[in-house]
Write an enzyme that holds these catalytic residues in place. Structure first.
Site, PDB file in Angstrom:
ATOM      1  N   CYS A  13       7.005  69.209 -27.098  1.00 54.60           N
ATOM      2  CA  CYS A  13       6.435  69.136 -26.060  1.00 54.60           C
ATOM      3  C   CYS A  13       6.951  70.209 -25.444  1.00 54.60           C
ATOM      4  CB  CYS A  13       6.648  67.768 -25.254  1.00 54.60           C
ATOM      5  SG  CYS A  13       6.188  67.887 -23.576  1.00 54.60           S
ATOM      6  N   THR A  14       6.225  71.198 -24.741  1.00 62.14           N
ATOM      7  CA  THR A  14       6.614  72.508 -24.151  1.00 62.14           C
ATOM      8  C   THR A  14       7.609  72.229 -23.102  1.00 62.14           C
ATOM      9  OG1 THR A  14       4.385  72.492 -22.744  1.00 62.14           O
ATOM     10  CG2 THR A  14       4.563  73.916 -24.869  1.00 62.14           C
TER      11      THR A  14
ATOM     12  N   TYR B 186       0.223  64.127 -19.056  1.00 59.39           N
ATOM     13  CA  TYR B 186      -1.026  63.964 -19.978  1.00 59.39           C
ATOM     14  C   TYR B 186      -0.782  63.123 -21.201  1.00 59.39           C
ATOM     15  CZ  TYR B 186      -4.274  67.992 -18.731  1.00 59.39           C
ATOM     16  OH  TYR B 186      -5.215  68.828 -17.949  1.00 59.39           O
ATOM     17  N   GLY B 187       0.654  63.084 -21.305  1.00 52.39           N
ATOM     18  CA  GLY B 187       1.092  62.249 -22.874  1.00 52.39           C
ATOM     19  C   GLY B 187       0.811  60.834 -22.778  1.00 52.39           C
TER      20      GLY B 187
ATOM     21  N   ASP C 257      -1.125  74.471 -18.992  1.00 51.09           N
ATOM     22  CA  ASP C 257      -0.308  73.226 -19.312  1.00 51.09           C
ATOM     23  C   ASP C 257      -0.452  72.117 -18.463  1.00 51.09           C
ATOM     24  OD1 ASP C 257       1.497  71.539 -20.676  1.00 51.09           O
ATOM     25  OD2 ASP C 257       3.292  71.813 -19.274  1.00 51.09           O
ATOM     26  N   SER C 258      -0.271  70.936 -18.691  1.00 51.01           N
ATOM     27  CA  SER C 258      -0.315  69.824 -17.642  1.00 51.01           C
ATOM     28  C   SER C 258       0.568  70.437 -16.295  1.00 51.01           C
ATOM     29  CB  SER C 258       0.027  68.687 -18.206  1.00 51.01           C
ATOM     30  OG  SER C 258       1.255  68.714 -18.931  1.00 51.01           O
TER      31      SER C 258
ATOM     32  N   CYS D 262       0.493  73.468 -24.454  1.00 53.59           N
ATOM     33  CA  CYS D 262       0.618  71.965 -24.503  1.00 53.59           C
ATOM     34  C   CYS D 262       0.328  71.326 -25.909  1.00 53.59           C
ATOM     35  CB  CYS D 262      -0.368  71.474 -23.354  1.00 53.59           C
ATOM     36  SG  CYS D 262      -0.335  69.946 -23.161  1.00 53.59           S
ATOM     37  N   ASN D 263       1.405  70.790 -26.258  1.00 55.44           N
ATOM     38  CA  ASN D 263       1.194  70.269 -27.464  1.00 55.44           C
ATOM     39  C   ASN D 263       0.370  69.125 -27.268  1.00 55.44           C
ATOM     40  OD1 ASN D 263       3.548  71.124 -29.427  1.00 55.44           O
ATOM     41  ND2 ASN D 263       4.391  71.209 -27.631  1.00 55.44           N
TER      42      ASN D 263
HETATM   43  N1  DGL Z   1       3.877  69.963 -21.912  1.00 51.62           N
HETATM   44  C1  DGL Z   1       2.913  69.105 -22.482  1.00 51.62           C
HETATM   45  C2  DGL Z   1       3.110  69.171 -23.880  1.00 51.62           C
HETATM   46  O1  DGL Z   1       3.503  70.108 -24.838  1.00 51.62           O
HETATM   47  C3  DGL Z   1       2.978  67.546 -22.097  1.00 51.62           C
HETATM   48  C4  DGL Z   1       3.405  66.935 -21.072  1.00 51.62           C
HETATM   49  C5  DGL Z   1       2.605  65.871 -20.351  1.00 51.62           C
HETATM   50  O2  DGL Z   1       2.926  64.908 -20.784  1.00 51.62           O
HETATM   51  O3  DGL Z   1       1.701  66.022 -19.516  1.00 51.62           O
HETATM   52  O4  DGL Z   1       2.901  68.128 -24.784  1.00 51.62           O
END
Ligand code: DGL
Length: 258
Positions: free
Chosen positions: A184-185, A41-42, A9-10, A73-74
Site C-alpha cells: 500500500c503506497t 479505499y481499502g 491516490d486515495s 495506489c495498489n
Molecule cells: N494508498 C492506497 C494503496 O496503495 C490505499 C489506501 C486506502 O485504503 O485508501 O492501496
C-alpha cells in the site's frame, strides 16, 4: 508543450511514489490528485470503487492536462487498471504489490504481504503470487489502520506506536518470514517507524522506485518544473495542504467531478 505527470491516490500515499519521481526525474513537472473525501479505499466494495476511481481520474486528467497518469495506489491499480486504460487517452502506469522483487530477495522463501483489506484479497494479487512467488509461503496481512497513521504523520500529527505494533503483529507469528512487501503506497511513508517497531530485522520492499523508472520510460517529453506543482483533492483542507507542501505541491484545489 507536454503536460505534467499526474499522480493519483486515495490520500497522501501517492507521495511515497512522488518522492521517487522527484529523485529520478528532478526537473519534471508533477501534479497530484487525491480522493481524500472517500479515504480509505481499502475497505470499500469493488463495484463502487471502480466507478468512483474512473470518475475521479477522468476529472483529474482533464483538469490537470497531464501527459500521463500514475495510479499510485495498489487498491485502485489491482482493481481498475484495465478500465482506466480503456477510458483515458493518456498512458496509465499502475502500482501493484512488489511480490516479484520480494520473492527474489527472500532467503527463507517466506514473505509477508502488508496491504489494505481489498488488496490482500484481490485475484490480481493472487495471480502475482502464483506467477512470481510460487515457491514461497506468503502471509497476507490486512493493515488498514496504517493508512490513518500515515495520513497523521504527514499532517504533522503524532503516530500511534501501539497501532503500528498491532498492525504488524500477525507477521511475527511466522518465525521464518524474512521479507515484507509494503503493498500500500501509504506504508513506505512509515518505513522507519515500521522498521523500529519490528522485533527482528526483516527486509521491507515496495514498488516506488520501479514505478518511477517505468514512468520515466513511458513519458516522452517531460514538462519542466516551474515552482510549486499543482494539486487537486475532493476534500481540500489544511492537513492535506501541509502534507503536499512537504513534497513541493501548491495548496490543493477542489477537484470538480463531472
Ligand atoms: N494508498 C492506497 C494503496 O496503495 C490505499 C489506501 C486506502 O485504503 O485508501 O492501496
Amino acid at each position: 508543450m507536454p503536460g505534467p505527470i499526474l499522480i493519483f491516490d486515495s490520500g497522501v500515499g501517492g507521495l511515497s511514489v512522488v518522492a521517487e519521481l522527484r529523485r529520478q526525474l528532478p526537473g519534471a513537472a508533477l501534479a497530484y490528485a487525491c480522493d481524500n473525501a472517500m479515504l480509505p479505499y481499502g475497505t470499500r466494495p469493488d463495484a463502487w470503487l471502480v466507478s468512483r476511481i474512473l470518475s475521479v481520474c477522468e476529472a483529474a486528467v482533464a483538469t490537470s492536462g497531464c501527459s500521463a497518469l500514475v495510479v499510485a495506489c495498489n487498491t485502485a491499480s489491482t482493481l481498475a487498471l484495465d478500465a482506466l486504460r480503456a477510458h483515458l487517452s493518456v498512458p496509465v502506469v499502475g502500482t501493484v504489490p512488489a511480490i516479484k522483487p520480494a520473492a527474489r530477495l527472500s532467503r527463507t522463501r517466506h514473505i509477508g504481504l502488508l496491504a489494505t483489506s481489498a488488496t490482500v484479497m484481490r485475484p490480481y494479487t493472487e495471480r502475482l503470487i502464483r506467477e512470481f512467488a510460487n515457491d514461497c509461503r506468503v502471509e497476507r496481512v490486512a493493515a488498514d489502520g496504517l493508512v490513518v497513521q500515515a495520513e497523521q504523520l504527514l499532517a504533522g500529527e503524532p503516530v500511534d506506536e501501539r497501532a503500528l505494533r498491532a498492525a504488524l503483529a500477525p507477521l511475527w507469528e511466522a518465525p521464518t518470514l524474512d521479507t515484507v512487501v509494503l503493498g500500500c503506497t501509504h506504508f513506505p511513508l512509515l518505513r522507519s517507524r515500521l522498521a523500529a517497531a519490528a522485533p527482528r530485522p526483516v527486509t521491507l520492499v515496495d514498488s516506488s522506485a520501479a514505478i518511477a523508472r517505468r514512468t520515466g520510460q513511458v513519458v516522452g517529453d517531460l514538462a519542466p518544473r516551474r515552482g510549486a506543482d499543482a494539486s487537486l483533492a475532493t476534500a481540500p483542507d489544511a492537513r492535506l495542504a501541509r502534507a503536499l507542501a512537504r513534497f513541493h505541491f501548491a495548496e490543493p484545489r477542489l477537484l470538480m467531478l463531472g
